[in-house]
Design a protein around this motif. Structure first.
Motif, short mmCIF file in Angstrom:
data_model
loop_
_atom_site.label_atom_id
_atom_site.label_comp_id
_atom_site.label_asym_id
_atom_site.label_seq_id
_atom_site.Cartn_x
_atom_site.Cartn_y
_atom_site.Cartn_z
N SER A 1 41.29 84.18 21.78
CA SER A 1 42.37 83.40 21.20
C SER A 1 41.95 81.96 20.93
O SER A 1 41.20 81.37 21.69
N ASN B 1 50.65 79.65 22.70
CA ASN B 1 49.58 80.24 23.49
C ASN B 1 49.07 79.27 24.56
O ASN B 1 47.98 78.72 24.48
N ASN C 1 43.17 77.94 19.47
CA ASN C 1 44.28 77.00 19.44
C ASN C 1 45.06 77.20 18.14
O ASN C 1 44.49 77.13 17.05
N THR D 1 44.45 73.19 27.11
CA THR D 1 45.86 73.30 26.70
C THR D 1 46.77 73.16 27.91
O THR D 1 47.80 72.48 27.86
N SER E 1 45.60 79.78 26.22
CA SER E 1 44.41 79.79 25.37
C SER E 1 43.24 79.06 26.00
O SER E 1 42.09 79.41 25.79
N SER E 2 43.51 78.03 26.81
CA SER E 2 42.42 77.27 27.41
C SER E 2 42.96 76.37 28.51
O SER E 2 44.14 76.06 28.55
N ASN F 1 46.57 84.49 15.67
CA ASN F 1 47.16 83.70 16.76
C ASN F 1 48.41 82.97 16.29
O ASN F 1 49.44 82.94 16.98
#
Length: 409
Positions: A262, A167, A264, A174, A170-171, A305
């Motif tokens: 979502s 993912n 981590n 990341t 996700s941020s 996730n």
């Protein structure tokens, strides 16, 4: 979380010849041009403007600039026939030149229309790298600019930025880690002196679910930051345009999981069990209905996730109860609560997690995790009883799960 991550799909067109809603793409100076063209079911087909392509061909003929087409798929490449050279004698009549420009324009357009991915999936990063190599090669005319126009959702489904397996969106944190690792591995393309116009970012189609607003913003951050880190400049265009004709756009690619809120994936430890007590997942008294479904959903998001991005991981949900004899009724009742959590996981994943991947058992109050929750006179000690009203989540292949299945299944 030291992983190189691989992101969705789409069509990258590197060059200066596709139209937005305005019907034109900004091309303020003569450029060496590379097109990256892909046709996939999860991407909107871009609108192609013949007059703009003709202008680009005309420029390439007059100024001896580079003009190439890259086929975007899981293993993008520049075919020999898609690296265009123009041989027109100087001082020919305007009529002959006009016919030649028209002929070569049609040839370039034909190359777009004939492209069909030979390898499944989409590797956008690799396509950009190949385009950059074209623009930085000896075939490019160094007297003129290097320009890339991208038509793509920005969703990559294979390679180093494979969004189907991790993912990445996700941020922003990341994304920063992904780019740091790409840089450390010298996996970023050389985009020094290259400008990029990007159309149709996040404009997904077909089986690819629409990205959340947060994922869309992070997707733009990913490619914008990556391109800047590689030395290039990018302008994400808002005047996106798509064509009605979807011919050759049925080449399937994997869908990138899309879930709300979502987390981590590293926050879920696949090698140990997770215990959900009434503090995380509370049921109404003598019921399989959640006290607060949103709170319960937040509790299982990390599992959702992880399962979305790890297709070979299967889950065991084992529920327990406080000591309220008889055991057989508590065992049956606790299984129903485990089933409720299973249904919650499936629904909150937008049915992207198959029910066959989750097994449920009810343990009642006679189980390996039970703590004594009754006084000498047999009444419940509520603080202890709360600990026994729980749902345990674990890898179904773990020794712990195997033992529980031998007892209760």
């Amino acid at each position: 979380m030291k992983k190189i991550i691989a992101l969705v799909l789409a069509l990258i067109l590197v060059g200066a010849t596709f139209t937005g809603c305005s019907g034109k793409v900004s091309n303020e100076e003569t450029s060496n041009t590379v097109y990256i063209v892909g046709r996939h079911a999860n991407a909107q087909p871009p609108a192609i403007n013949n007059s703009t392509i003709e202008s680009s061909v005309q420029s390439a003929i007059d100024n001896n600039t580079l003009l190439s087409v890259i086929e975007l798929d899981g293993s993008p490449s520049v075919e020999k026939d898609n690296r265009f050279t123009f041989n027109l004698k100087k001082n020919v009549s305007s009529t002959i030149k006009k016919k030649y420009v028209s002929k070569m324009t049609n040839k370039v357009i034909e190359s777009f229309n004939n492209l069909t991915p030979k390898v499944a999936e989409v590797d956008i990063l690799k396509a950009i790298e190949i385009a950059a190599n074209e623009l930085n090669s000896s075939d490019a005319n160094t007297d003129y600019a290097k320009h890339i126009v991208v038509y793509s959702t920005g969703v990559q489904t294979t390679g180093l930025i494979d969004m189907t397996k991790f993912n990445i969106l996700s941020s922003k944190e990341t994304v920063d880690e992904v780019i740091e690792q790409l840089s450390a591995k010298q996996a970023l393309p050389n985009l020094e002196g290259i400008t990029i116009d990007w159309y149709n970012l996040n404009q997904v189609s077909g089986e690819q679910k629409e990205l959340t607003a947060e994922m869309e913003a992070t997707n733009e951050y990913l490619w914008g930051t990556l391109i800047a880190k590689a030395g290039g400049k990018v302008d994400f265009k808002s005047d996106n345009a798509t064509a009605d004709d979807r011919t050759n756009y049925d080449v399937g690619v994997s869908a990138v999981p899309v879930i709300e809120d979502s987390l981590n994936v590293e926050e879920y430890n696949k090698d140990s069990s997770v215990v959900f007590t009434t503090d995380e997942i509370a049921f109404k008294s003598d019921s399989v209905e959640f006290v607060d479904e949103e709170q319960a959903s937040q509790a299982v998001t990390k599992i959702i996730n992880y399962m979305l991005y790890n297709k070979d991981y299967n889950l065991l949900l084992a529920a327990s109860t406080a000591t309220v004899p008889p055991q057989n009724k508590c065992q049956s009742f606790s299984k129903k609560r485990a089933e409720a959590v299973k249904s919650l996981i499936i629904s909150r994943s937008n049915n992207q997690i198959d029910s066959s991947r989750i097994t449920t058992i009810g343990m009642g109050y006679e189980n390996p995790y039970h703590v004594s929750d009754t006084s000498k006179n047999g009444s419940l000690i509520e603080e202890k009883a709360k600990q026994n009203r729980a749902v345990y989540a674990m890898n179904i292949d773990s020794p712990e799960a195997v033992q529980l299945l031998e007892i209760f299944d």
